[in-house]
Motif scaffolding. Structure first.
Motif, PDB file in Angstrom:
ATOM      1  N   TYR A   1       0.831  -1.209   0.000  1.00  0.00           N
ATOM      2  CA  TYR A   1       0.000   0.000   0.000  1.00  0.00           C
ATOM      3  C   TYR A   1       0.863   1.256   0.000  1.00  0.00           C
TER       4      TYR A   1
ATOM      5  N   LEU B   1      -8.554  -0.486  -1.444  1.00  0.00           N
ATOM      6  CA  LEU B   1      -8.863  -1.919  -1.407  1.00  0.00           C
ATOM      7  C   LEU B   1      -7.645  -2.730  -0.974  1.00  0.00           C
ATOM      8  N   VAL B   2      -6.463  -2.313  -1.399  1.00  0.00           N
ATOM      9  CA  VAL B   2      -5.245  -2.973  -0.926  1.00  0.00           C
ATOM     10  C   VAL B   2      -5.103  -2.771   0.584  1.00  0.00           C
TER      11      VAL B   2
ATOM     12  N   ARG C   1      -9.266   4.309  -5.265  1.00  0.00           N
ATOM     13  CA  ARG C   1     -10.105   3.209  -4.788  1.00  0.00           C
ATOM     14  C   ARG C   1      -9.308   1.915  -4.692  1.00  0.00           C
ATOM     15  N   SER C   2      -8.468   1.628  -5.696  1.00  0.00           N
ATOM     16  CA  SER C   2      -7.681   0.398  -5.667  1.00  0.00           C
ATOM     17  C   SER C   2      -6.681   0.442  -4.515  1.00  0.00           C
ATOM     18  N   GLN C   3      -6.139   1.609  -4.214  1.00  0.00           N
ATOM     19  CA  GLN C   3      -5.239   1.738  -3.074  1.00  0.00           C
ATOM     20  C   GLN C   3      -5.966   1.423  -1.767  1.00  0.00           C
TER      21      GLN C   3
ATOM     22  N   MET D   1       2.293   1.865  -3.432  1.00  0.00           N
ATOM     23  CA  MET D   1       1.259   2.340  -4.352  1.00  0.00           C
ATOM     24  C   MET D   1       0.908   3.793  -4.088  1.00  0.00           C
TER      25      MET D   1
ATOM     26  N   GLY E   1      -2.092   2.902  -9.363  1.00  0.00           N
ATOM     27  CA  GLY E   1      -3.489   2.531  -9.180  1.00  0.00           C
ATOM     28  C   GLY E   1      -4.363   3.720  -8.831  1.00  0.00           C
ATOM     29  N   SER E   2      -5.651   3.500  -8.906  1.00  0.00           N
ATOM     30  CA  SER E   2      -6.607   4.553  -8.543  1.00  0.00           C
ATOM     31  C   SER E   2      -6.712   4.664  -7.027  1.00  0.00           C
TER      32      SER E   2
END
Length: 203
Positions: free
Chosen positions: A142, A158-159, A154-156, A145, A151-152
């Motif tokens: 994380y 989620l990680v 949101r994807s960050q 990232m 990543g977006s």
């Protein structure tokens, strides 16, 4: 809302997992399986070193502090995922949580060395340490990232949630070990009390 009894039942169900067996603890609903003797978590020498180590107190302070930060951060992350607002606050909270994780990992390794003579993967905490590596890897992923803009948003997040899920499992492992150590202490106290009640017991 989870009650204390419900949490205890959840922990008992996890305590029957292969983690405890691999560490020498064959448990059946919180009790030693018939015909088998549960191996104590600490030898008397290790218990003495644990009580004498300065890192025992440090761990005792950092563990609940990290959990409190985790709860706040989890709320901020879920709020962002639900509303799309508060990304900066959620990001800051995850960074703080991760820094606390690094701190507790380093001091935990020092504690493990004081007690067991190994910085990592001592037999009584082998599987906890293995899973801690996964927790550490996800938190570090994380940070990479977030710092590199990979990543977006949101994807960050989620990680970060995946890292937090792994953290919860790892925390449950360590709570079970704390319960095991307390059972050992009660067993020792009971054995000592029984001994004092026997004829010819020497003080």
């Amino acid at each position: 809302m989870l009650t204390y009894r419900a949490v205890q039942k959840l922990l008992d169900s996890v305590d029957c997992s292969p983690w405890g067996t691999a560490c020498g603890r064959t448990m059946l609903h919180g009790r030693t399986a018939p015909g088998e003797r549960r191996e104590p978590l600490y030898t008397p020498e290790q218990r003495a070193r644990r009580d004498a180590s300065k890192w025992t107190l440090v761990q005792g302070i950092l563990a609940p502090l990290q959990f409190a930060v985790f709860l706040v951060s989890l709320g901020l992350v879920l709020n962002y995922l639900a509303t799309g607002h508060g990304f900066a606050a959620a990001t800051a909270s995850i960074v703080i949580k991760t820094l606390l994780l690094y701190t507790i990992m380093v001091t935990g390794s020092l504690w493990e060395h004081d007690v067991f003579g190994k910085y990592l993967f001592a037999r009584p905490f082998f599987w906890e340490d293995v899973f801690s590596m996964l927790v550490l890897a996800l938190h570090t992923l994380y940070l990479v990232m977030a710092a590199a803009g990979i990543g977006s948003p949101r994807s960050q997040m989620l990680v970060a949630l995946a890292a937090y899920a792994a953290y919860v499992v790892n925390a449950a492992q360590f709570v079970l070990k704390l319960r095991s150590a307390r059972r050992d202490s009660r067993d020792l106290s009971s054995a000592a009390a029984e001994g004092r009640g026997r004829p010819g017991y020497a003080q």
